[in-house]
Design a protein around this motif. Structure first.
Motif: not given
Length: 86
Positions: A39, A76-77, A70, A35, A73
């Motif tokens: 990422g 990315k969002d 975190t 990940y 994430s």
């Protein structure tokens, strides 16, 4: 019961369960590492942010690794949302 006893022993010695899981469960370590590897390649982050996250992920603490994941994430969002709104 053996894992539970070992986990309790590790926790009594000051180790967070995150560290135990990261160091003892290959699936968790593999997932987190992949990940991170994917990422950190995201476009739209400053070089400084990437460098800071790489340094933090290299730390010994699984808690710091989780903090980096975190942030990745969230980035990315955010990037996905920006792309879909265009």
């Amino acid at each position: 019961k053996l894992v539970y006893n070992k986990l309790r022993k590790e926790l009594r010695n000051g180790m967070q369960p995150y560290d135990y899981w990261y160091n003892n469960y290959k699936d968790i370590k593999s997932y987190m590492d992949s990940y991170f590897a994917e990422g950190i390649k995201l476009e739209g982050m400053s070089d400084k942010l990437k460098t800071d996250m790489e340094d933090m992920y290299k730390s010994v603490s699984a808690r710091e690794k989780i903090q980096v994941l975190t942030v990745l994430s969230i980035v990315k969002d955010y990037i996905d949302t920006e792309i879909n709104e265009v």
